[in-house]
Design a protein around this motif. Sequence first.
Motif, PDB file in Angstrom:
ATOM      1  N   GLN A 128      25.804  51.827  33.201  1.00 48.64           N
ATOM      2  CA  GLN A 128      26.647  50.741  32.705  1.00 48.64           C
ATOM      3  C   GLN A 128      28.040  50.806  33.326  1.00 48.64           C
ATOM      4  O   GLN A 128      28.648  49.764  33.617  1.00 48.64           O
ATOM      5  CB  GLN A 128      26.727  50.785  31.173  1.00 48.64           C
ATOM      6  N   ARG A 129      28.539  52.009  33.567  1.00 49.43           N
ATOM      7  CA  ARG A 129      29.826  52.145  34.248  1.00 49.43           C
ATOM      8  C   ARG A 129      29.737  51.601  35.678  1.00 49.43           C
ATOM      9  O   ARG A 129      30.681  50.978  36.174  1.00 49.43           O
ATOM     10  CB  ARG A 129      30.271  53.608  34.258  1.00 49.43           C
ATOM     11  N   VAL A 130      28.621  51.840  36.344  1.00 45.84           N
ATOM     12  CA  VAL A 130      28.422  51.298  37.698  1.00 45.84           C
ATOM     13  C   VAL A 130      28.411  49.773  37.652  1.00 45.84           C
ATOM     14  O   VAL A 130      29.025  49.103  38.502  1.00 45.84           O
ATOM     15  CB  VAL A 130      27.116  51.830  38.312  1.00 45.84           C
ATOM     16  N   ALA A 131      27.728  49.203  36.659  1.00 46.40           N
ATOM     17  CA  ALA A 131      27.683  47.745  36.538  1.00 46.40           C
ATOM     18  C   ALA A 131      29.083  47.172  36.311  1.00 46.40           C
ATOM     19  O   ALA A 131      29.433  46.115  36.853  1.00 46.40           O
ATOM     20  CB  ALA A 131      26.749  47.352  35.392  1.00 46.40           C
ATOM     21  N   ILE A 132      29.889  47.870  35.530  1.00 45.13           N
ATOM     22  CA  ILE A 132      31.264  47.425  35.303  1.00 45.13           C
ATOM     23  C   ILE A 132      32.072  47.533  36.592  1.00 45.13           C
ATOM     24  O   ILE A 132      32.838  46.622  36.947  1.00 45.13           O
ATOM     25  CB  ILE A 132      31.915  48.256  34.175  1.00 45.13           C
ATOM     26  N   ALA A 133      31.898  48.633  37.330  1.00 44.33           N
ATOM     27  CA  ALA A 133      32.608  48.804  38.597  1.00 44.33           C
ATOM     28  C   ALA A 133      32.242  47.694  39.571  1.00 44.33           C
ATOM     29  O   ALA A 133      33.115  47.161  40.271  1.00 44.33           O
ATOM     30  CB  ALA A 133      32.281  50.168  39.198  1.00 44.33           C
ATOM     31  N   ARG A 134      30.969  47.343  39.629  1.00 43.91           N
ATOM     32  CA  ARG A 134      30.537  46.271  40.535  1.00 43.91           C
ATOM     33  C   ARG A 134      31.208  44.950  40.159  1.00 43.91           C
ATOM     34  O   ARG A 134      31.648  44.194  41.035  1.00 43.91           O
ATOM     35  CB  ARG A 134      29.016  46.126  40.488  1.00 43.91           C
ATOM     36  N   ALA A 135      31.288  44.659  38.856  1.00 48.27           N
ATOM     37  CA  ALA A 135      31.950  43.429  38.408  1.00 48.27           C
ATOM     38  C   ALA A 135      33.433  43.435  38.775  1.00 48.27           C
ATOM     39  O   ALA A 135      33.991  42.408  39.177  1.00 48.27           O
ATOM     40  CB  ALA A 135      31.775  43.263  36.897  1.00 48.27           C
ATOM     41  N   LEU A 136      34.069  44.593  38.674  1.00 48.55           N
ATOM     42  CA  LEU A 136      35.494  44.679  38.986  1.00 48.55           C
ATOM     43  C   LEU A 136      35.771  44.530  40.475  1.00 48.55           C
ATOM     44  O   LEU A 136      36.896  44.215  40.875  1.00 48.55           O
ATOM     45  CB  LEU A 136      36.055  46.014  38.500  1.00 48.55           C
ATOM     46  N   GLY A 137      34.755  44.752  41.303  1.00 43.87           N
ATOM     47  CA  GLY A 137      34.927  44.627  42.750  1.00 43.87           C
ATOM     48  C   GLY A 137      35.359  43.244  43.186  1.00 43.87           C
ATOM     49  O   GLY A 137      35.995  43.086  44.234  1.00 43.87           O
ATOM     50  N   ALA A 138      35.052  42.239  42.393  1.00 44.00           N
ATOM     51  CA  ALA A 138      35.435  40.861  42.717  1.00 44.00           C
ATOM     52  C   ALA A 138      36.847  40.531  42.236  1.00 44.00           C
ATOM     53  O   ALA A 138      37.284  39.389  42.356  1.00 44.00           O
ATOM     54  CB  ALA A 138      34.435  39.890  42.102  1.00 44.00           C
ATOM     55  N   VAL A 187      27.871  48.603  44.223  1.00 36.70           N
ATOM     56  CA  VAL A 187      29.270  48.308  43.930  1.00 36.70           C
ATOM     57  C   VAL A 187      29.893  47.502  45.066  1.00 36.70           C
ATOM     58  O   VAL A 187      30.678  46.565  44.837  1.00 36.70           O
ATOM     59  CB  VAL A 187      30.057  49.604  43.682  1.00 36.70           C
ATOM     60  N   ALA A 188      29.527  47.827  46.300  1.00 38.50           N
ATOM     61  CA  ALA A 188      30.107  47.146  47.465  1.00 38.50           C
ATOM     62  C   ALA A 188      29.718  45.671  47.534  1.00 38.50           C
ATOM     63  O   ALA A 188      30.423  44.879  48.170  1.00 38.50           O
ATOM     64  CB  ALA A 188      29.688  47.855  48.745  1.00 38.50           C
ATOM     65  N   GLU A 189      28.613  45.291  46.879  1.00 38.57           N
ATOM     66  CA  GLU A 189      28.166  43.895  46.933  1.00 38.57           C
ATOM     67  C   GLU A 189      29.234  42.919  46.452  1.00 38.57           C
ATOM     68  O   GLU A 189      29.329  41.798  46.948  1.00 38.57           O
ATOM     69  CB  GLU A 189      26.908  43.716  46.072  1.00 38.57           C
ATOM     70  N   GLY A 190      30.016  43.324  45.471  1.00 35.72           N
ATOM     71  CA  GLY A 190      30.995  42.394  44.917  1.00 35.72           C
ATOM     72  C   GLY A 190      32.379  42.478  45.532  1.00 35.72           C
ATOM     73  O   GLY A 190      33.281  41.740  45.132  1.00 35.72           O
ATOM     74  N   ILE A 191      32.564  43.351  46.501  1.00 34.13           N
ATOM     75  CA  ILE A 191      33.897  43.576  47.068  1.00 34.13           C
ATOM     76  C   ILE A 191      34.221  42.515  48.112  1.00 34.13           C
ATOM     77  O   ILE A 191      33.434  42.269  49.031  1.00 34.13           O
ATOM     78  CB  ILE A 191      33.984  44.984  47.688  1.00 34.13           C
ATOM     79  N   ARG A 192      35.377  41.911  47.981  1.00 36.75           N
ATOM     80  CA  ARG A 192      35.813  40.870  48.913  1.00 36.75           C
ATOM     81  C   ARG A 192      36.856  41.427  49.872  1.00 36.75           C
ATOM     82  O   ARG A 192      38.020  41.021  49.875  1.00 36.75           O
ATOM     83  CB  ARG A 192      36.382  39.687  48.128  1.00 36.75           C
ATOM     84  N   VAL A 234      40.434  29.342  34.606  1.00 34.60           N
ATOM     85  CA  VAL A 234      40.090  30.467  35.480  1.00 34.60           C
ATOM     86  C   VAL A 234      39.338  29.898  36.672  1.00 34.60           C
ATOM     87  O   VAL A 234      38.298  29.249  36.498  1.00 34.60           O
ATOM     88  CB  VAL A 234      39.218  31.525  34.755  1.00 34.60           C
ATOM     89  N   PRO A 235      39.830  30.093  37.889  1.00 33.55           N
ATOM     90  CA  PRO A 235      39.167  29.532  39.066  1.00 33.55           C
ATOM     91  C   PRO A 235      37.729  30.027  39.211  1.00 33.55           C
ATOM     92  O   PRO A 235      37.383  31.127  38.768  1.00 33.55           O
ATOM     93  CB  PRO A 235      40.032  30.031  40.238  1.00 33.55           C
ATOM     94  N   ALA A 236      36.897  29.203  39.822  1.00 30.74           N
ATOM     95  CA  ALA A 236      35.501  29.579  40.068  1.00 30.74           C
ATOM     96  C   ALA A 236      35.446  30.894  40.838  1.00 30.74           C
ATOM     97  O   ALA A 236      36.186  31.112  41.791  1.00 30.74           O
ATOM     98  CB  ALA A 236      34.794  28.476  40.858  1.00 30.74           C
ATOM     99  N   GLY A 237      34.583  31.781  40.397  1.00 26.90           N
ATOM    100  CA  GLY A 237      34.424  33.072  41.059  1.00 26.90           C
ATOM    101  C   GLY A 237      35.334  34.155  40.514  1.00 26.90           C
ATOM    102  O   GLY A 237      35.213  35.317  40.910  1.00 26.90           O
ATOM    103  N   HIS A 238      36.247  33.790  39.610  1.00 30.41           N
ATOM    104  CA  HIS A 238      37.155  34.779  39.047  1.00 30.41           C
ATOM    105  C   HIS A 238      36.712  35.242  37.661  1.00 30.41           C
ATOM    106  O   HIS A 238      37.479  35.863  36.937  1.00 30.41           O
ATOM    107  CB  HIS A 238      38.578  34.216  38.980  1.00 30.41           C
TER     108      HIS A 238
END
Length: 240
Positions: free
Chosen positions: A128-138, A86-91, A60-64
């Motif tokens: 916890q749902r927000v934390a999951i959403a933030r993680a999915l942003g990447a 949530v926007a913090e993790g969005i690329r 798995v590449p770094a950052g993924h």
Amino acid sequence: MNITHLTVRYGAFTAVDDVSLDIPPGGAVGLVGESGSGKSTLARALVGLAPVSAGTITGVPAGHTQMVFQDPYHSLDPRLTVGASVAEGIRLPRGERAAEVTRLLDLVTLDSAVASRYPRELSGGQRQRVAIARALGARPELLIADEITSALDVSVQGAILNLIRDLRARLGLAVLFISHNLAVVRYVADVIAVMHAGRLVEVGPTDEVINHPREDYTRTLMAAVPSIGDRLTAPPPDGP
């Protein structure tokens, strides 16, 4: 992800000792063990938050790889709105982030109006749902869920477990689900890996580990969960 002979040391103390484990694309591996067994240290090493003393992490590449932590209140910045967190993790370019925040909140079954609220205004399950959403942003390939239901009310835990199962199916995510509770892990994982004193002592398909555990330590963990322990130790029924 392929974890090969991974070791994490802090001075003379070895927290993770020569661990090898495969997490296939789209697969779900449950990592179980008592507190202090090295589960969370292994998870932190996979995302670069703990030093790797030996071994390799490939596939798995770094950052993924993204991680969701146990306590959703402490993992979210109380000064930021949900949308900003949530926007913090969005690329994506800035102009596209608002729409992406809405999409991510919808993925974790939260209304878009939640974006303007602060973590303190939400329930534990919502946080916890927000934390999951933030993680999915990447857009991760692997999601590590570290005891993500243990700080929640029992009534909310099932909903979060169902969400993880749904996200895995919809997004093709690989998941490393960490818990001390075999009953929880059994619900989400294809494979169970049992960790004790920094080492993996048993790895196998979920049904095999639950129904035919090889190690006494695994049996001890199962006995701590009545719904599983009773099945393991109950005498066979009379008659055919």
